[in-house]
Design a protein around this motif. Structure first.
Motif, PDB file in Angstrom:
ATOM      1  N   LEU A 246       0.828  -1.198   0.000  1.00  0.00           N
ATOM      2  CA  LEU A 246       0.000   0.000   0.000  1.00  0.00           C
ATOM      3  C   LEU A 246       0.865   1.251   0.000  1.00  0.00           C
ATOM      4  N   SER A 247       0.501   2.204  -0.836  1.00  0.00           N
ATOM      5  CA  SER A 247       1.163   3.509  -0.785  1.00  0.00           C
ATOM      6  C   SER A 247       0.627   4.256   0.438  1.00  0.00           C
ATOM      7  N   MET A 248       1.246   5.348   0.783  1.00  0.00           N
ATOM      8  CA  MET A 248       0.752   6.145   1.913  1.00  0.00           C
ATOM      9  C   MET A 248      -0.674   6.612   1.651  1.00  0.00           C
ATOM     10  N   GLN A 249      -0.961   7.006   0.416  1.00  0.00           N
ATOM     11  CA  GLN A 249      -2.311   7.458   0.052  1.00  0.00           C
ATOM     12  C   GLN A 249      -3.322   6.327   0.195  1.00  0.00           C
ATOM     13  N   GLU A 250      -2.960   5.130  -0.289  1.00  0.00           N
ATOM     14  CA  GLU A 250      -3.852   3.980  -0.177  1.00  0.00           C
ATOM     15  C   GLU A 250      -4.059   3.591   1.283  1.00  0.00           C
ATOM     16  N   LEU A 251      -2.987   3.643   2.058  1.00  0.00           N
ATOM     17  CA  LEU A 251      -3.087   3.317   3.475  1.00  0.00           C
ATOM     18  C   LEU A 251      -4.011   4.287   4.197  1.00  0.00           C
ATOM     19  N   SER A 252      -3.866   5.568   3.911  1.00  0.00           N
ATOM     20  CA  SER A 252      -4.717   6.561   4.576  1.00  0.00           C
ATOM     21  C   SER A 252      -6.182   6.344   4.198  1.00  0.00           C
ATOM     22  N   SER A 253      -6.440   6.037   2.941  1.00  0.00           N
ATOM     23  CA  SER A 253      -7.810   5.787   2.496  1.00  0.00           C
ATOM     24  C   SER A 253      -8.377   4.530   3.159  1.00  0.00           C
ATOM     25  N   TRP A 254      -7.575   3.454   3.181  1.00  0.00           N
ATOM     26  CA  TRP A 254      -8.018   2.198   3.773  1.00  0.00           C
ATOM     27  C   TRP A 254      -8.321   2.351   5.266  1.00  0.00           C
ATOM     28  N   LEU A 255      -7.474   3.117   5.958  1.00  0.00           N
ATOM     29  CA  LEU A 255      -7.647   3.300   7.401  1.00  0.00           C
ATOM     30  C   LEU A 255      -8.635   4.406   7.747  1.00  0.00           C
ATOM     31  N   GLY A 256      -8.991   5.215   6.743  1.00  0.00           N
ATOM     32  CA  GLY A 256      -9.927   6.312   6.997  1.00  0.00           C
ATOM     33  C   GLY A 256      -9.304   7.467   7.767  1.00  0.00           C
ATOM     34  N   VAL A 257      -8.022   7.711   7.516  1.00  0.00           N
ATOM     35  CA  VAL A 257      -7.330   8.833   8.161  1.00  0.00           C
ATOM     36  C   VAL A 257      -6.762   9.748   7.075  1.00  0.00           C
ATOM     37  N   ARG A 258      -6.374  10.931   7.472  1.00  0.00           N
ATOM     38  CA  ARG A 258      -5.797  11.881   6.523  1.00  0.00           C
ATOM     39  C   ARG A 258      -4.403  11.421   6.100  1.00  0.00           C
ATOM     40  N   SER A 259      -4.022  11.767   4.883  1.00  0.00           N
ATOM     41  CA  SER A 259      -2.709  11.343   4.380  1.00  0.00           C
ATOM     42  C   SER A 259      -1.572  11.970   5.183  1.00  0.00           C
ATOM     43  N   ASP A 260      -1.789  13.180   5.717  1.00  0.00           N
ATOM     44  CA  ASP A 260      -0.717  13.781   6.522  1.00  0.00           C
ATOM     45  C   ASP A 260      -0.539  13.042   7.851  1.00  0.00           C
ATOM     46  N   THR A 261      -1.577  12.378   8.322  1.00  0.00           N
ATOM     47  CA  THR A 261      -1.451  11.549   9.533  1.00  0.00           C
ATOM     48  C   THR A 261      -0.515  10.372   9.262  1.00  0.00           C
ATOM     49  N   VAL A 262      -0.709   9.721   8.122  1.00  0.00           N
ATOM     50  CA  VAL A 262       0.156   8.594   7.750  1.00  0.00           C
ATOM     51  C   VAL A 262       1.589   9.088   7.560  1.00  0.00           C
TER      52      VAL A 262
ATOM     53  N   ASP B 137       2.970  11.559   9.073  1.00  0.00           N
ATOM     54  CA  ASP B 137       3.507  11.795  10.417  1.00  0.00           C
ATOM     55  C   ASP B 137       3.921  10.490  11.092  1.00  0.00           C
ATOM     56  N   TRP B 138       3.146   9.428  10.896  1.00  0.00           N
ATOM     57  CA  TRP B 138       3.517   8.124  11.454  1.00  0.00           C
ATOM     58  C   TRP B 138       4.822   7.638  10.841  1.00  0.00           C
ATOM     59  N   CYS B 139       4.904   7.740   9.512  1.00  0.00           N
ATOM     60  CA  CYS B 139       6.080   7.222   8.798  1.00  0.00           C
ATOM     61  C   CYS B 139       7.347   8.003   9.128  1.00  0.00           C
ATOM     62  N   SER B 140       7.193   9.283   9.418  1.00  0.00           N
ATOM     63  CA  SER B 140       8.358  10.115   9.725  1.00  0.00           C
ATOM     64  C   SER B 140       8.727  10.066  11.206  1.00  0.00           C
ATOM     65  N   GLY B 141       7.857   9.474  12.023  1.00  0.00           N
ATOM     66  CA  GLY B 141       8.126   9.390  13.449  1.00  0.00           C
ATOM     67  C   GLY B 141       7.643  10.599  14.234  1.00  0.00           C
ATOM     68  N   ARG B 142       6.954  11.513  13.576  1.00  0.00           N
ATOM     69  CA  ARG B 142       6.438  12.695  14.280  1.00  0.00           C
ATOM     70  C   ARG B 142       5.272  12.354  15.203  1.00  0.00           C
ATOM     71  N   ARG B 143       4.568  11.279  14.892  1.00  0.00           N
ATOM     72  CA  ARG B 143       3.452  10.831  15.728  1.00  0.00           C
ATOM     73  C   ARG B 143       3.569   9.321  15.896  1.00  0.00           C
ATOM     74  N   PRO B 144       3.195   8.825  17.058  1.00  0.00           N
ATOM     75  CA  PRO B 144       3.234   7.366  17.239  1.00  0.00           C
ATOM     76  C   PRO B 144       2.112   6.693  16.439  1.00  0.00           C
ATOM     77  N   VAL B 145       2.399   5.510  15.943  1.00  0.00           N
ATOM     78  CA  VAL B 145       1.399   4.737  15.210  1.00  0.00           C
ATOM     79  C   VAL B 145       0.508   4.036  16.235  1.00  0.00           C
ATOM     80  N   PRO B 146      -0.806   4.231  16.150  1.00  0.00           N
ATOM     81  CA  PRO B 146      -1.704   3.556  17.094  1.00  0.00           C
ATOM     82  C   PRO B 146      -1.609   2.034  16.988  1.00  0.00           C
ATOM     83  N   LYS B 147      -1.756   1.369  18.109  1.00  0.00           N
ATOM     84  CA  LYS B 147      -1.660  -0.089  18.166  1.00  0.00           C
ATOM     85  C   LYS B 147      -2.615  -0.747  17.179  1.00  0.00           C
TER      86      LYS B 147
END
Length: 100
Positions: free
Chosen positions: A5-21, A23-33
């Protein structure tokens, strides 16, 4: 992403904004369990599908190519988040049984 999954596909699949993904990938925000659990379930499903398809494909690339999905709509009808996620399973199954 390792699940195909690309970041865009992941954000769509999870129902979150692409900037949230991002932030997770860059380590700026923790990835929820729960996200790790969903990704783990997807990777397990891909592995299971690859093992199921492998013997059927017998390393035949033409057969593998015929199984590939070309639309996310088709993938979602079959329980996959994207065509890329399913197609990764097909190609893993093919590579498991291709001639050495």
């Amino acid at each position: 992403m390792s699940a195909g999954l690309s970041m865009q596909e992941l954000s769509s699949w999870l129902g979150v904004r692409s900037d949230t993904v991002q932030d997770w990938c860059s380590g700026r925000r923790p990835v929820p369990k729960g996200v790790f659990e969903q990704l783990g379930d997807l990777v397990a499903k891909q592995s299971s599908e690859a093992c199921r398809l492998g013997p059927e494909l017998r390393g035949d690339l033409d057969t593998a190519v015929r199984l590939l999905l070309h639309s996310d709509v088709d993938a979602q009808r079959n329980g996959w988040p994207t065509a890329a996620a399913f197609n990764l399973s097909v190609m893993r199954g093919w590579s498991l049984h291709r001639a050495s």
